[in-house]
Write an enzyme that holds these catalytic residues in place. Structure first.
Site, mmCIF file in Angstrom:
data_model
loop_
_atom_site.group_PDB
_atom_site.id
_atom_site.type_symbol
_atom_site.label_atom_id
_atom_site.label_comp_id
_atom_site.label_asym_id
_atom_site.label_seq_id
_atom_site.Cartn_x
_atom_site.Cartn_y
_atom_site.Cartn_z
ATOM 1 N N HIS A 28 0.824 -1.203 0.000
ATOM 2 C CA HIS A 28 0.000 0.000 0.000
ATOM 3 C C HIS A 28 0.861 1.256 0.000
ATOM 4 O O HIS A 28 1.875 1.339 0.695
ATOM 5 C CB HIS A 28 -0.914 0.007 1.229
ATOM 6 C CG HIS A 28 -2.198 0.744 1.000
ATOM 7 N ND1 HIS A 28 -2.270 2.120 0.965
ATOM 8 C CD2 HIS A 28 -3.452 0.294 0.763
ATOM 9 C CE1 HIS A 28 -3.521 2.491 0.738
ATOM 10 N NE2 HIS A 28 -4.256 1.402 0.602
ATOM 11 N N GLY A 61 -3.750 1.526 -3.726
ATOM 12 C CA GLY A 61 -4.388 2.510 -2.850
ATOM 13 C C GLY A 61 -4.546 3.833 -3.579
ATOM 14 O O GLY A 61 -3.881 4.095 -4.582
ATOM 15 N N HIS A 91 0.420 1.944 -10.768
ATOM 16 C CA HIS A 91 -0.728 2.818 -10.897
ATOM 17 C C HIS A 91 -0.181 4.253 -10.862
ATOM 18 O O HIS A 91 0.561 4.611 -9.947
ATOM 19 C CB HIS A 91 -1.697 2.622 -9.727
ATOM 20 C CG HIS A 91 -2.537 1.391 -9.851
ATOM 21 N ND1 HIS A 91 -2.012 0.126 -9.723
ATOM 22 C CD2 HIS A 91 -3.864 1.239 -10.082
ATOM 23 C CE1 HIS A 91 -2.986 -0.761 -9.875
ATOM 24 N NE2 HIS A 91 -4.108 -0.116 -10.093
ATOM 25 N N GLU A 94 -3.836 8.909 -11.957
ATOM 26 C CA GLU A 94 -5.296 8.780 -11.894
ATOM 27 C C GLU A 94 -5.887 10.100 -11.395
ATOM 28 O O GLU A 94 -6.385 10.209 -10.279
ATOM 29 C CB GLU A 94 -5.693 7.624 -10.979
ATOM 30 C CG GLU A 94 -7.182 7.288 -11.023
ATOM 31 C CD GLU A 94 -7.572 6.163 -10.082
ATOM 32 O OE1 GLU A 94 -8.749 5.780 -10.086
ATOM 33 O OE2 GLU A 94 -6.704 5.663 -9.329
ATOM 34 N N HIS A 119 -4.243 3.123 -15.030
ATOM 35 C CA HIS A 119 -5.100 4.293 -15.203
ATOM 36 C C HIS A 119 -4.481 5.286 -16.191
ATOM 37 O O HIS A 119 -4.987 5.462 -17.286
ATOM 38 C CB HIS A 119 -5.427 4.969 -13.865
ATOM 39 C CG HIS A 119 -6.340 4.175 -13.018
ATOM 40 N ND1 HIS A 119 -7.685 4.020 -13.307
ATOM 41 C CD2 HIS A 119 -6.122 3.460 -11.883
ATOM 42 C CE1 HIS A 119 -8.253 3.262 -12.398
ATOM 43 N NE2 HIS A 119 -7.330 2.901 -11.527
ATOM 44 N N ASP A 176 -10.709 -2.728 -12.856
ATOM 45 C CA ASP A 176 -10.417 -2.086 -11.577
ATOM 46 C C ASP A 176 -11.103 -2.811 -10.419
ATOM 47 O O ASP A 176 -10.575 -3.807 -9.916
ATOM 48 C CB ASP A 176 -10.812 -0.608 -11.619
ATOM 49 C CG ASP A 176 -10.052 0.209 -10.569
ATOM 50 O OD1 ASP A 176 -9.120 -0.344 -9.962
ATOM 51 O OD2 ASP A 176 -10.386 1.387 -10.362
ATOM 52 N N ASP A 177 -12.296 -2.375 -9.993
ATOM 53 C CA ASP A 177 -13.002 -2.996 -8.850
ATOM 54 C C ASP A 177 -14.423 -3.368 -9.258
ATOM 55 O O ASP A 177 -15.389 -2.726 -8.827
ATOM 56 C CB ASP A 177 -13.043 -2.025 -7.665
ATOM 57 C CG ASP A 177 -11.654 -1.624 -7.215
ATOM 58 O OD1 ASP A 177 -10.880 -2.515 -6.855
ATOM 59 O OD2 ASP A 177 -11.348 -0.419 -7.238
#
Length: 243
Positions: A28, A61, A91, A94, A119, A176-177
């Site tokens: 993270h 995160g 990542h 974003e 992203h 992504d989620d």
């Protein structure tokens, strides 16, 4: 990691058209430098122990609430210092605001030789970085539904990836989620990318290229398997025309 690898091999043995899976080890971006340094060292060891199963390392995160890639530069430089190959899949970028630390993550991701940009929403505003990523073949992992849900873009026709697609910049589609957003894995994201990015000129070839990109930046062997299935699919649906 051993359990994941064993289960994957077991599944492949009974589903020969499933190519396999790989793991990106993560930590993270809220963590302290010492914690991330320890995670990078662990990832280096896992890459040695599972060279074909561990893909690389990433920091996860929310970027705007976590620390920058530059903050972790000493930890992220460890593999190069030790002569170990540990691919990065950062990542970065974003954001829809230019000049922030999140925006700058894009530049640092490329400086740290990332293999992919997760992203990369801000990439269109950085011509030099965009050109560099295209020349290096660094694909942007685009998450259409996530970008809409998080209000980075309202209309996907205005998504930066639409322009990147027209410029032949390598793009891959990600969900992504999906569980959090209530979407169906990659299917919904592919649909939105197909309709939103390509506009009225989208056709079956556009969809094919998006699929090919997602596999090409994974495995050439998997691409051969997919091409065979694609040819069978087109043959069974004579109304489709593709080269």
């Amino acid at each position: 990691m051993q359990a994941y690898q064993d289960l994957t091999k077991q599944f492949v043995s009974t589903h020969p058209d499933f190519y396999g899976a790989r793991i990106i080890f993560t930590n993270h971006r809220h963590a302290k430098l010492s914690v991330v340094a320890a995670a990078v060292k662990e990832a280096m060891q896992l890459k040695k122990d599972f060279p074909d199963f561990l893909a690389g390392f990433d920091l996860v995160g929310r970027e705007d609430q976590g620390r920058t890639l530059w903050y972790f530069r000493d930890a992220l430089a460890l593999p190069a210092e030790k002569g170990v190959t540990l691919p990065y899949f950062f990542h970065a970028g974003e954001t829809d605001v230019e000049g922030t630390e999140v925006d700058q993550n894009l530049l640092d991701a490329l400086l740290l030789n990332t293999s992919r940009i997760g992203h990369g929403f801000a990439l269109q505003r950085h011509p030099v970085a965009k050109d560099l990523s295209r020349k290096r073949g660094v694909a942007v992992e685009v998450c259409p539904i996530s970008n809409q849900v998080l209000k980075l873009v309202k209309d996907l026709r205005n998504h930066p990836a639409a322009a990147l697609m027209m410029e032949n910049h390598p793009l891959v589609i990600s969900s992504d989620d999906p569980a959090m957003f209530g979407s169906c894995a990659l299917s919904f994201d592919f649909y939105e990318a197909f309709v939103g990015f390509g506009g009225l000129n989208s056709h079956i070839g556009s969809l094919k290229q998006l699929a090919v990109n997602s596999i090409r930046w994974r495995s050439e062997e998997a691409l051969v398997l997919w091409q065979r299935r694609w040819t069978e699919f087109v043959a069974k649906n004579s109304f489709l025309k593709t080269n």
